[in-house]
Design an enzyme around this catalytic site. Structure first.
Site, PDB file in Angstrom:
ATOM      1  N   GLY A  73       0.826  -1.208   0.000  1.00 19.35           N
ATOM      2  CA  GLY A  73       0.000   0.000   0.000  1.00 19.35           C
ATOM      3  C   GLY A  73       0.856   1.253   0.000  1.00 19.35           C
ATOM      4  O   GLY A  73       1.942   1.258   0.580  1.00 19.35           O
ATOM      5  N   ARG A  83       1.339  -5.884  -4.844  1.00 19.27           N
ATOM      6  CA  ARG A  83       1.497  -6.763  -3.682  1.00 19.27           C
ATOM      7  C   ARG A  83       1.955  -8.174  -4.054  1.00 19.27           C
ATOM      8  O   ARG A  83       1.751  -9.114  -3.280  1.00 19.27           O
ATOM      9  CB  ARG A  83       0.170  -6.880  -2.933  1.00 19.27           C
ATOM     10  N   ASP A 105       5.389  -7.563   4.889  1.00 27.73           N
ATOM     11  CA  ASP A 105       5.343  -8.614   3.864  1.00 27.73           C
ATOM     12  C   ASP A 105       6.329  -8.333   2.725  1.00 27.73           C
ATOM     13  O   ASP A 105       6.988  -9.237   2.225  1.00 27.73           O
ATOM     14  CB  ASP A 105       3.923  -8.742   3.303  1.00 27.73           C
ATOM     15  N   LYS A 155       8.498   0.855   5.165  1.00 21.94           N
ATOM     16  CA  LYS A 155       7.342   1.670   4.778  1.00 21.94           C
ATOM     17  C   LYS A 155       6.066   1.062   5.334  1.00 21.94           C
ATOM     18  O   LYS A 155       5.945  -0.160   5.334  1.00 21.94           O
ATOM     19  CB  LYS A 155       7.248   1.694   3.246  1.00 21.94           C
ATOM     20  N   THR A 156       5.162   1.796   5.792  1.00 21.47           N
ATOM     21  CA  THR A 156       3.760   1.450   6.008  1.00 21.47           C
ATOM     22  C   THR A 156       3.129   2.457   6.953  1.00 21.47           C
ATOM     23  O   THR A 156       3.695   2.776   8.002  1.00 21.47           O
ATOM     24  CB  THR A 156       3.510   0.011   6.546  1.00 21.47           C
ATOM     25  N   ILE A 157       1.961   2.928   6.551  1.00 18.00           N
ATOM     26  CA  ILE A 157       1.243   3.850   7.432  1.00 18.00           C
ATOM     27  C   ILE A 157       0.861   3.134   8.722  1.00 18.00           C
ATOM     28  O   ILE A 157       0.627   3.767   9.741  1.00 18.00           O
ATOM     29  CB  ILE A 157      -0.028   4.426   6.766  1.00 18.00           C
ATOM     30  N   ASP A 158       0.785   1.787   8.680  1.00 13.48           N
ATOM     31  CA  ASP A 158       0.287   1.018   9.833  1.00 13.48           C
ATOM     32  C   ASP A 158       1.178   1.154  11.066  1.00 13.48           C
ATOM     33  O   ASP A 158       0.735   0.878  12.181  1.00 13.48           O
ATOM     34  CB  ASP A 158       0.172  -0.475   9.481  1.00 13.48           C
ATOM     35  N   LYS A 174     -26.081  15.499  18.082  1.00 13.50           N
ATOM     36  CA  LYS A 174     -27.127  14.507  17.811  1.00 13.50           C
ATOM     37  C   LYS A 174     -26.609  13.161  17.309  1.00 13.50           C
ATOM     38  O   LYS A 174     -27.404  12.253  17.111  1.00 13.50           O
ATOM     39  CB  LYS A 174     -28.146  15.073  16.828  1.00 13.50           C
ATOM     40  N   TYR A 175     -25.299  13.033  17.086  1.00 15.99           N
ATOM     41  CA  TYR A 175     -24.801  11.754  16.549  1.00 15.99           C
ATOM     42  C   TYR A 175     -23.661  11.186  17.380  1.00 15.99           C
ATOM     43  O   TYR A 175     -22.793  11.930  17.846  1.00 15.99           O
ATOM     44  CB  TYR A 175     -24.232  11.939  15.130  1.00 15.99           C
ATOM     45  N   GLY A 209      -5.009   0.396   9.332  1.00 14.10           N
ATOM     46  CA  GLY A 209      -3.874  -0.049  10.130  1.00 14.10           C
ATOM     47  C   GLY A 209      -3.733  -1.549  10.154  1.00 14.10           C
ATOM     48  O   GLY A 209      -2.900  -2.088  10.865  1.00 14.10           O
ATOM     49  N   ARG A 210      -4.583  -2.229   9.395  1.00 12.65           N
ATOM     50  CA  ARG A 210      -4.539  -3.688   9.314  1.00 12.65           C
ATOM     51  C   ARG A 210      -4.630  -4.296  10.713  1.00 12.65           C
ATOM     52  O   ARG A 210      -5.544  -3.962  11.442  1.00 12.65           O
ATOM     53  CB  ARG A 210      -3.268  -4.133   8.603  1.00 12.65           C
ATOM     54  N   GLU A 259      -9.059  -0.915  12.382  1.00 14.26           N
ATOM     55  CA  GLU A 259      -9.500  -1.713  11.226  1.00 14.26           C
ATOM     56  C   GLU A 259      -9.500  -3.223  11.489  1.00 14.26           C
ATOM     57  O   GLU A 259     -10.418  -3.932  11.114  1.00 14.26           O
ATOM     58  CB  GLU A 259      -8.544  -1.386  10.074  1.00 14.26           C
ATOM     59  N   GLU A 291      -7.599   7.830   2.217  1.00 16.57           N
ATOM     60  CA  GLU A 291      -7.319   9.263   2.068  1.00 16.57           C
ATOM     61  C   GLU A 291      -6.008   9.672   2.742  1.00 16.57           C
ATOM     62  O   GLU A 291      -5.523  10.781   2.509  1.00 16.57           O
ATOM     63  CB  GLU A 291      -8.480  10.118   2.583  1.00 16.57           C
ATOM     64  N   ARG A 328      -3.093   7.756   2.648  1.00 14.10           N
ATOM     65  CA  ARG A 328      -1.896   7.041   2.182  1.00 14.10           C
ATOM     66  C   ARG A 328      -1.087   7.804   1.129  1.00 14.10           C
ATOM     67  O   ARG A 328       0.062   7.473   0.876  1.00 14.10           O
ATOM     68  CB  ARG A 328      -2.292   5.673   1.618  1.00 14.10           C
TER      69      ARG A 328
HETATM   70  P1  FBP Z   1       1.060  -2.068   3.716  1.00 13.05           P
HETATM   71  O1  FBP Z   1       1.239  -3.045   4.820  1.00 13.05           O
HETATM   72  O2  FBP Z   1       1.370  -2.606   2.390  1.00 13.05           O
HETATM   73  O3  FBP Z   1       1.781  -0.777   3.979  1.00 13.05           O
HETATM   74  O4  FBP Z   1      -0.489  -1.716   3.648  1.00 13.05           O
HETATM   75  C1  FBP Z   1      -1.115  -0.796   4.434  1.00 13.05           C
HETATM   76  C2  FBP Z   1      -2.602  -0.783   4.239  1.00 13.05           C
HETATM   77  O5  FBP Z   1      -2.995   0.548   3.990  1.00 13.05           O
HETATM   78  C3  FBP Z   1      -3.375  -1.380   5.414  1.00 13.05           C
HETATM   79  O6  FBP Z   1      -3.542  -0.450   6.457  1.00 13.05           O
HETATM   80  C4  FBP Z   1      -4.656  -1.786   4.763  1.00 13.05           C
HETATM   81  O7  FBP Z   1      -5.326  -2.786   5.506  1.00 13.05           O
HETATM   82  C5  FBP Z   1      -4.201  -2.298   3.447  1.00 13.05           C
HETATM   83  O8  FBP Z   1      -3.028  -1.575   3.123  1.00 13.05           O
HETATM   84  C6  FBP Z   1      -5.207  -2.111   2.345  1.00 13.05           C
HETATM   85  O9  FBP Z   1      -4.718  -2.743   1.213  1.00 13.05           O
HETATM   86  P2  FBP Z   1      -5.172  -2.463  -0.274  1.00 13.05           P
HETATM   87  O10 FBP Z   1      -4.445  -1.237  -0.728  1.00 13.05           O
HETATM   88  O11 FBP Z   1      -4.685  -3.669  -0.996  1.00 13.05           O
HETATM   89  O12 FBP Z   1      -6.641  -2.280  -0.270  1.00 13.05           O
END
Ligand code: FBP
Length: 560
Positions: A82, A146, A177, A203-206, A243-244, A252-253, A312, A427, A429
């Protein structure tokens, strides 16, 4: 393409480099530290990675790299998995370092992720291309993918591509991965006597690729700032409209780092942390109870609104659902062909119901049909459930409604409950990288090339001491195998880089746990506002609370 004013302005941003890297590559020394070993499964990993197991960690700094550093080289680069803000700056860092070492060297980008290396889909990366992407978000310069490199044919084809392109090195920019791919590729090349070195970049936003010498994965800083801005704005809307209840699922997987950081930033009424759910063996019913109690408590004060943050990957950590998901994974892996041939969601649901054991069947039957179907959608190529497609926030919001109806029957609740659901993920990434990510990524790319120039392979580029100003960051490398363990994927035991989940004994979680009871009833939300790219350092260069808290803890233990 028409450029936005911010894009034009960001071209002019000069990423800050650690002072230890601000010297000619030829005068960059590479100090070998102690051997870095994996925490678990050592014997199995030693057997699987005989050539890259037990390598020392390294630190870059003043010294001599020697004449080999200035050799003319061709380096290939892959963006994998991602997107995460800052990927283009990693490429810019590699490019600038490689050209500084020898202007005749060249950089090749493999298109569409690891599959590009296997299929030899490539493009030359020159100065004009790099300049068009400096400090921008996205992975669109060369694309990402991927593909898991796992079959003998894929490895052979990767080796052939390396030969055909005259590669000296491949840099894999990816998450756990993708860096598993990098580790296996490094071992394969070494085993085949190939001199091509393989270097990974975290790398990974997670935020789940971290360890002793990897303080953060890039992209986490920008993504959490963006999600916190949005969640803070939603919280203020909640307090304005009154009201909500807003249920916000955050990407974040598996790991809840993003949710935890956003909670520290925004102070929601409830934030669920998956790792705690697992450790305390909290069932779905208890999680729903925690949220419903906050709703009822706030309603008693006349506040029929609130904010709930949901990670998530939560469902995978709820004990009864974890057992269910593990069973589903085994069933889908065992009968893949038959399952894929089924025509629709109903048929797929019936298929697994016939095969699940008694308890998991009961759990599955109690889930709404849309969640049942989502749990059966394709796994990704690495065997992960695609949690970004499972609407856990809706499941919880609806279950809370049912629980409140019970409270009302018992006379414990008389409020009004309406909810809105949100998913914050994609939004974040590809946003323009924050100054931190722009600097960090550039330094990671620069370091990756320095590791190549030092003749290393099977390493992850490491830049640390990240809560200090960029000039004081420490650059080096960590052997990829030291981050691995054995896990069950696609119904088989496989060597993979271990996901770093939220540490329940760590300071970020402790800070959250100390404040959450107060937040459950309060409407005192914190509104972080948008990412600032220009301005005073205490606004524009501020780092995440997670990093600050983790670094303070490390500093108090004497780590540097
Ligand atoms: P990476 O581990 O490849 O950095 O993926 C991050 C991520 O944004 C996860 O948070 C999310 O669950 C997944 O990718 C979504 O994957 P895809 O882009 O295949 O829908």
């Amino acid at each position: 393409m028409e450029l936005s004013p911010l894009q034009k302005a960001r071209y002019g941003y000069r990423p800050k480099l650690p002072s230890s890297l601000a010297c000619p590559i030829a005068t960059l020394g590479c100090e070998r530290l102690d051997a870095a070993l994996p925490e678990n499964d050592r014997e199995t990993l030693r057997g699987l990675f005989p050539r890259t197991y037990g390598l020392p960690a390294v630190r870059l700094g003043a010294g001599t790299a020697g004449a080999a550093a200035a050799k003319k080289r061709t380096v290939g680069v892959i963006l994998s998995g991602g997107p995460a803000p800052g990927g283009h700056n990693v490429i810019a860092g590699i490019f600038d370092a490689l050209k500084a070492a020898n202007p005749a060297s060249s950089l090749v980008g493999f298109r569409g992720g690891p599959g590009g290396l296997v299929e030899d889909r490539y493009m030359e990366i020159d100065a004009a291309l790099v300049d068009g992407y400096r400090n921008t978000g996205g992975f669109d310069m060369i694309g990402s993918g991927r593909t898991k490199i796992e079959t003998p044919e894929q490895f052979e084809k990767a080796l052939e591509t390396a030969g055909r392109r005259g590669l000296d090195a491949v840099v894999v920019i990816g998450g756990d991965d993708s860096n598993t791919n990098a580790a296996v590729l490094a071992e394969f090349f070494a085993d085949r006597g190939s001199p091509v070195s393989v270097i990974g970049v975290p790398k990974t936003i997670d935020g789940d690729l971290k360890g002793a010498m990897v303080e953060a994965s890039f992209g986490f800083d920008t993504a959490t700032k963006l999600y916190s801005e949005l969640a803070g704005n939603i919280a203020r809307d909640a307090a304005s409209g009154r009201k909500y209840w807003h249920f916000i699922r955050l990407m974040g997987r598996s790991a809840s780092h993003i949710t935890l950081e956003c909670a520290l930033q925004v102070r929601p009424n409830v934030a669920i942390i998956s790792e705690e759910v697992e450790a305390k063996k909290l069932g779905l019913s208890q999680i729903v109870g925690t949220i419903a109690d906050s709703v009822a408590g706030r309603s008693a004060k006349g506040e029929n609104f609130g904010v709930v943050l949901v990670p998530e990957g939560l469902l995978e950590f709820v004990p009864e659902l974890k057992v269910l998901i593990d069973e589903l994974n085994e069933i889908l892996a065992a009968d893949e062909e038959a399952f894929k041939a089924l025509a629709n969601d109903r048929a797929r649901i019936e298929f697994v119901l016939e095969r699940l054991d008694h308890e998991s069947k009961a759990v599955f039957e109690h889930l709404p049909e849309d969640i049942q179907a989502q749990l059966l959608w394709d796994r990704d190529p690495h065997g992960n459930v695609q949690f970004s497609r499972i609407e856990t926030e809706k499941l919880l919001a609806e279950m809370v409604g049912r629980r409140l109806a019970l409270y009302a029957k018992e006379g414990d609740y008389s409020g009004k409950y309406d909810f809105q659901t949100h998913f914050l993920g994609y939004e974040g990434r590809c946003a323009f990288p924050s100054n931190f990510d722009a600097d960090y990524c550039y330094a990671l790319g620069y370091t990756a090339f320095a590791l190549v120039a030092a003749g290393l392979s099977g390493y992850l580029s490491s830049v640390r001491n990240l809560s200090a100003p960029a000039a004081e960051w420490i650059a080096g490398g960590l052997p990829l195998v030291s981050l691995m363990n054995i896990e069950r994927r696609h119904g088989q035991d496989r060597p993979v880089i271990r996901k770093a989940l939220v540490d329940l004994d760590g300071r970020p979680f402790a800070a959250f746990a100390a404040a959450r009871d107060e937040w459950a009833l309060s409407s005192d939300y914190r509104v972080p506002g948008g990412i600032q790219y220009f301005g005073p350092a205490d606004v524009a260069d501020v780092v995440t609370k997670t990093l600050v808290l983790e670094r303070t803890a490390a500093a108090s233990k004497g780590a540097r």
